[in-house]
Scaffold this active site. Structure first.
Site, PDB file in Angstrom:
ATOM      1  N   HIS A 109       4.753   0.071  -0.059  1.00 17.05           N
ATOM      2  CA  HIS A 109       5.498  -0.721   0.924  1.00 17.05           C
ATOM      3  C   HIS A 109       4.600  -1.783   1.539  1.00 17.05           C
ATOM      4  O   HIS A 109       3.377  -1.727   1.398  1.00 17.05           O
ATOM      5  CB  HIS A 109       6.109   0.198   1.991  1.00 17.05           C
ATOM      6  CG  HIS A 109       5.113   1.058   2.708  1.00 17.05           C
ATOM      7  ND1 HIS A 109       4.536   2.173   2.146  1.00 17.05           N
ATOM      8  CD2 HIS A 109       4.558   0.950   3.942  1.00 17.05           C
ATOM      9  CE1 HIS A 109       3.700   2.723   2.995  1.00 17.05           C
ATOM     10  NE2 HIS A 109       3.679   1.991   4.100  1.00 17.05           N
ATOM     11  N   ARG A 151       7.441  -9.030  15.476  1.00 11.52           N
ATOM     12  CA  ARG A 151       7.952  -7.705  15.082  1.00 11.52           C
ATOM     13  C   ARG A 151       6.924  -6.654  15.443  1.00 11.52           C
ATOM     14  O   ARG A 151       5.715  -6.887  15.284  1.00 11.52           O
ATOM     15  CB  ARG A 151       8.199  -7.697  13.569  1.00 11.52           C
ATOM     16  CG  ARG A 151       8.599  -6.366  13.014  1.00 11.52           C
ATOM     17  CD  ARG A 151       8.999  -6.496  11.544  1.00 11.52           C
ATOM     18  NE  ARG A 151       9.439  -5.203  11.056  1.00 11.52           N
ATOM     19  CZ  ARG A 151       8.644  -4.308  10.481  1.00 11.52           C
ATOM     20  NH1 ARG A 151       7.359  -4.572  10.305  1.00 11.52           N
ATOM     21  NH2 ARG A 151       9.120  -3.148  10.087  1.00 11.52           N
ATOM     22  N   ASP A 177       0.844   5.150   1.906  1.00  6.55           N
ATOM     23  CA  ASP A 177       0.153   5.823   3.005  1.00  6.55           C
ATOM     24  C   ASP A 177      -0.525   7.073   2.448  1.00  6.55           C
ATOM     25  O   ASP A 177      -0.048   7.690   1.501  1.00  6.55           O
ATOM     26  CB  ASP A 177       1.149   6.214   4.110  1.00  6.55           C
ATOM     27  CG  ASP A 177       1.750   4.980   4.789  1.00  6.55           C
ATOM     28  OD1 ASP A 177       1.158   3.895   4.690  1.00  6.55           O
ATOM     29  OD2 ASP A 177       2.822   5.125   5.405  1.00  6.55           O
ATOM     30  N   HIS A 237       0.861  -1.195   0.000  1.00  4.16           N
ATOM     31  CA  HIS A 237       0.000   0.000   0.000  1.00  4.16           C
ATOM     32  C   HIS A 237       0.889   1.233   0.000  1.00  4.16           C
ATOM     33  O   HIS A 237       2.092   1.147   0.263  1.00  4.16           O
ATOM     34  CB  HIS A 237      -0.898   0.019   1.251  1.00  4.16           C
ATOM     35  CG  HIS A 237      -0.114   0.151   2.527  1.00  4.16           C
ATOM     36  ND1 HIS A 237       0.502  -0.919   3.137  1.00  4.16           N
ATOM     37  CD2 HIS A 237       0.180   1.230   3.297  1.00  4.16           C
ATOM     38  CE1 HIS A 237       1.128  -0.512   4.217  1.00  4.16           C
ATOM     39  NE2 HIS A 237       0.969   0.797   4.341  1.00  4.16           N
TER      40      HIS A 237
HETATM   41  C1  LIG Z   1      -4.725   8.333   9.178  1.00  8.65           C
HETATM   42  C2  LIG Z   1      -4.773   7.065   8.807  1.00  8.65           C
HETATM   43  C3  LIG Z   1      -3.863   6.449   7.810  1.00  8.65           C
HETATM   44  C4  LIG Z   1      -4.387   5.036   7.647  1.00  8.65           C
HETATM   45  C5  LIG Z   1      -5.851   5.212   7.965  1.00  8.65           C
HETATM   46  C6  LIG Z   1      -5.771   6.058   9.242  1.00  8.65           C
HETATM   47  O1  LIG Z   1      -7.010   6.600   9.583  1.00  8.65           O
HETATM   48  C7  LIG Z   1      -5.229   5.224  10.407  1.00  8.65           C
HETATM   49  C8  LIG Z   1      -4.557   3.913   9.942  1.00  8.65           C
HETATM   50  C9  LIG Z   1      -3.721   4.095   8.679  1.00  8.65           C
HETATM   51  C10 LIG Z   1      -3.455   2.802   7.938  1.00  8.65           C
HETATM   52  C11 LIG Z   1      -2.289   1.962   8.513  1.00  8.65           C
HETATM   53  C12 LIG Z   1      -2.074   0.726   7.640  1.00  8.65           C
HETATM   54  C13 LIG Z   1      -2.110   1.030   6.128  1.00  8.65           C
HETATM   55  C14 LIG Z   1      -3.301   1.954   5.786  1.00  8.65           C
HETATM   56  C15 LIG Z   1      -3.457   2.130   4.267  1.00  8.65           C
HETATM   57  C16 LIG Z   1      -4.545   1.429   6.450  1.00  8.65           C
HETATM   58  O2  LIG Z   1      -5.351   0.631   6.002  1.00  8.65           O
HETATM   59  O3  LIG Z   1      -4.642   1.976   7.735  1.00  8.65           O
HETATM   60  C17 LIG Z   1      -3.128   3.258   6.532  1.00  8.65           C
HETATM   61  C18 LIG Z   1      -4.168   4.350   6.286  1.00  8.65           C
HETATM   62  C19 LIG Z   1      -3.795   5.315   5.164  1.00  8.65           C
HETATM   63  O4  LIG Z   1      -2.631   5.738   5.054  1.00  8.65           O
HETATM   64  O5  LIG Z   1      -4.701   5.622   4.391  1.00  8.65           O
HETATM   65  O1  LIG Z   2       5.254  -2.368   9.936  1.00  8.09           O
HETATM   66  C1  LIG Z   2       5.775  -1.768   9.022  1.00  8.09           C
HETATM   67  O2  LIG Z   2       6.981  -1.811   8.793  1.00  8.09           O
HETATM   68  C2  LIG Z   2       4.925  -0.956   8.072  1.00  8.09           C
HETATM   69  C3  LIG Z   2       3.692  -0.388   8.706  1.00  8.09           C
HETATM   70  C4  LIG Z   2       2.906   0.448   7.756  1.00  8.09           C
HETATM   71  O3  LIG Z   2       3.175   0.483   6.586  1.00  8.09           O
HETATM   72  C5  LIG Z   2       1.772   1.256   8.233  1.00  8.09           C
HETATM   73  O4  LIG Z   2       1.421   1.192   9.425  1.00  8.09           O
HETATM   74  O5  LIG Z   2       1.217   2.003   7.393  1.00  8.09           O
HETATM   75 FE   LIG Z   3       2.160   2.121   5.567  1.00  9.88          FE
END
Ligand SMILES: C=C1C[C@]23C[C@@]1(O)CC[C@H]2[C@@]12CCC[C@@](C)(C(=O)O1)[C@H]2[C@@H]3C(=O)O
Ligand SMILES: O=C(O)CCC(=O)C(=O)O
Ligand SMILES: [Fe+2]
Length: 376
Positions: free
Chosen positions: A282, A292, A222, A220
Site C-alpha cells: 500500500h 490528510r 507493514d 510498502h
Molecule cells: C513498528 C513499526 C512499524 C514501522 C516501523 C515501526 O518501528 C514504526 C513505524 C512503522 C512504519 C510506518 C511507515 C511504513 C513503515 C514500513 C516504516 O518505514 O515505518 C512502517 C514500519 C514497518 O511496518 O516495518
Molecule cells: O496514510 C495512510 O493511509 C497509510 C499509512 C501507512 O501505510 C503506515 O503508516 O504504515
Molecule cells: Fe503502512
C-alpha cells in the site's frame, strides 16, 4: 542509497516546511507516481457484529490482504478527538516539532518514515511514532500542555488493544485455529505472555501544489501482524490489488467511510499463515487542497515470541515457506532490506530444494570430469 544518518540536519529542516512551498522542489519531485493501472474493484467492508465476520475476514485476507471494518465499537467522538490532536501536533512550528525529532536509528518521535532511506526523492509527509506511553515524546512538544494529546492517544490505545485481539482471533478462526493453539494472541497477566507493545504512527500529508509529482508514502507492506488504520475523511490510501499472472496489479483507492477503520494484513501474518494471507502493498498519495492525516496502530506479537508458519496449515507435502523470526528481528530486517525483507527469510520449497541439489550435483559432476575430485 542514502541513509537517514547521512542526511545533514538542514535537509531535515527544509524537508518539513511544506506550508511555504508553492511548487514541488526537485528534492520531492517523483518521476512517475501513476505507475500501474487503476482498478475500480472495492476493498471488502465487514461489519464485525455480523455472524459471518470470521469467514469474510479470512476471504479478505486471502484475496486483498486488507478490509474495512464497521461495528468495531470505537466511539466516533474519540476518532474526532484523535484526528484533532493529530492535526494540532503537525500544525506546530517546525522548530517545535524538531524538539521531539527521532534520533538517527531511533524509533519514537517526529521524523520521516524509515523507508525514505531507500529512495532518492523525499516523501510529501511527516510522521510521529509512539511506542507504549505517549508522555515522554509529547512533553517535548508541549512541555505544559500535553494532557489532551496524551488522553486521546491513551484512550485510543485502550480501544485498539481489545480490538486487535478480537481481529487476531477472527483471523485465526478463519484459518480453523482456536485461541488455545496460539496462546500469545490473547495477552494475559502471565509475564511469559506479555501484551504486545502498542506502536502508533501518526501521519500527515500536507496539501501539495502538484500532487501528481509528489509521493505521500511510497509503496510498502507493514511488518506487523496487521495494522488498524484510521484515515479520516480525505482520500489517499491505495492498495495494490490482484497480482495475477494474467493481469497487472492495480492500485485501488480505499474510500474513507465515516466511522470505519482499515485493516492491512502485515508480513508477520503472511509468515504465520505460510503465505495464505497476503501482506498488502500500500501507499499514500497526496492532493492539492486538503491536508490528510492518518493514524496507524501496528498490532504485533510479544517481543520475544518467534513467529513461524503454523504447522496445522501446511499440506502433507508442504513445508514451512519462511523461517521463524521475532517482531524486533523482522523490524531490523525491514529497516535494512525494505521490500526484500520477506524474501530474505523465505525457505526453499521441496521442489526448489531438489532442483538446487540436482543443479549442484550436475556442477559437481562436471567439475569432477574436468578437474578430478571436487574440493567442496
Ligand atoms: C513498528 C513499526 C512499524 C514501522 C516501523 C515501526 O518501528 C514504526 C513505524 C512503522 C512504519 C510506518 C511507515 C511504513 C513503515 C514500513 C516504516 O518505514 O515505518 C512502517 C514500519 C514497518 O511496518 O516495518
Ligand atoms: O496514510 C495512510 O493511509 C497509510 C499509512 C501507512 O501505510 C503506515 O503508516 O504504515
Ligand atoms: Fe503502512
Amino acid at each position: 542509497m542514502p541513509s537517514l544518518s547521512d542526511q545533514p540536519l538542514i535537509h531535515h529542516l527544509q524537508q518539513f516546511e511544506f506550508k511555504t512551498l508553492t511548487e514541488v522542489p526537485d528534492s520531492h519531485a517523483w518521476p512517475v507516481v501513476n505507475d500501474h493501472p487503476h482498478g475500480d474493484d472495492a476493498v471488502p467492508v465487514i461489519d464485525l457484529a455480523c455472524p459471518d465476520a470470521a469467514r469474510l475476514i479470512g476471504q479478505a485476507c486471502e484475496e486483498w490482504g486488507a478490509f474495512q471494518i464497521t461495528g468495531h465499537g470505537v466511539p466516533v467522538d474519540l476518532l474526532d478527538r484523535l484526528e484533532a490532536q493529530t492535526r494540532r501536533l503537525f500544525s506546530l512550528p517546525t522548530g517545535q516539532k524538531l524538539k521531539a525529532a527521532r534520533s538517527p536509528g531511533g524509533v519514537t518521535g517526529y521524523g520521516i518514515a524509515n523507508i525514505s532511506a531507500f529512495f532518492s526523492k523525499l516523501f510529501w509527509s511527516e510522521g510521529f511514532t509512539i511506542v507504549g506511553s505517549p508522555h515522554d515524546e509529547a512533553r517535548k512538544l508541549w512541555p505544559d500542555d500535553s494532557a489532551e494529546f496524551c488522553g486521546a492517544i491513551e484512550e485510543y490505545t485502550s480501544w485498539m488493544k481489545p480490538l486487535g485481539c478480537r481481529l487476531m482471533l477472527l483471523m485465526l478462526a478463519s484459518l480453523g485455529l482456536s485461541e488455545g493453539e496460539i496462546d500469545w494472541a490473547v495477552p494475559s497477566n502471565d509475564t511469559t505472555h506479555e501484551a504486545p507493545a502498542p506502536v502508533i504512527q501518526l501521519n500527515s500529508y500536507p496539501a501539495c501544489p502538484d500532487p501528481d509529482r509528489a509521493m505521500g508514502l511510497a509503496e510498502h507492506t507493514d511488518s506487523s501482524l496487521f495494522t488498524v488504520l484510521y484515515q479520516g475523511s480525505v482520500r489517499g490510501l491505495q492498495l495494490l490489488h490482484g497480482n495475477h499472472p494474467t493481469r497487472r496489479a492495480r492500485w485501488v483507492t480505499v474510500p474513507p467511510l465515516p466511522g470505519a477503520l482499515v485493516v492491512n494484513v502485515g508480513d508477520l501474518s503472511h509468515i504465520l499463515s505460510n503465505g495464505r494471507f497476503q501482506s498488502v502493498t500500500h501507499r499514500a498519495i497526496v492532493n492539492r487542497t486538503q491536508t490528510r492525516i492518518s493514524v496507524a496502530y501496528f498490532y504485533g506479537p510479544p517481543a520475544h515470541f518467534k513467529i513461524a508458519p503454523i504447522e496445522k496449515l501446511m499440506g502433507p507435502q508442504q513445508g514451512p515457506a519462511y523461517r521463524a523470526v521475532t517482531w524486533p528481528e523482522y523490524l531490523t530486517l525491514k529497516r535494512r532490506l525494505y521490500n526484500q525483507a520477506l524474501a530474505s527469510i523465505r525457505l526453499p520449497t521441496e521442489g526448489e530444494e531438489e532442483s538446487r541439489t540436482n543443479t549442484s550435483e550436475i556442477i559437481t559432476a562436471a567439475y569432477t570430469r574436468r578437474h578430478g575430485e571436487a574440493k567442496v
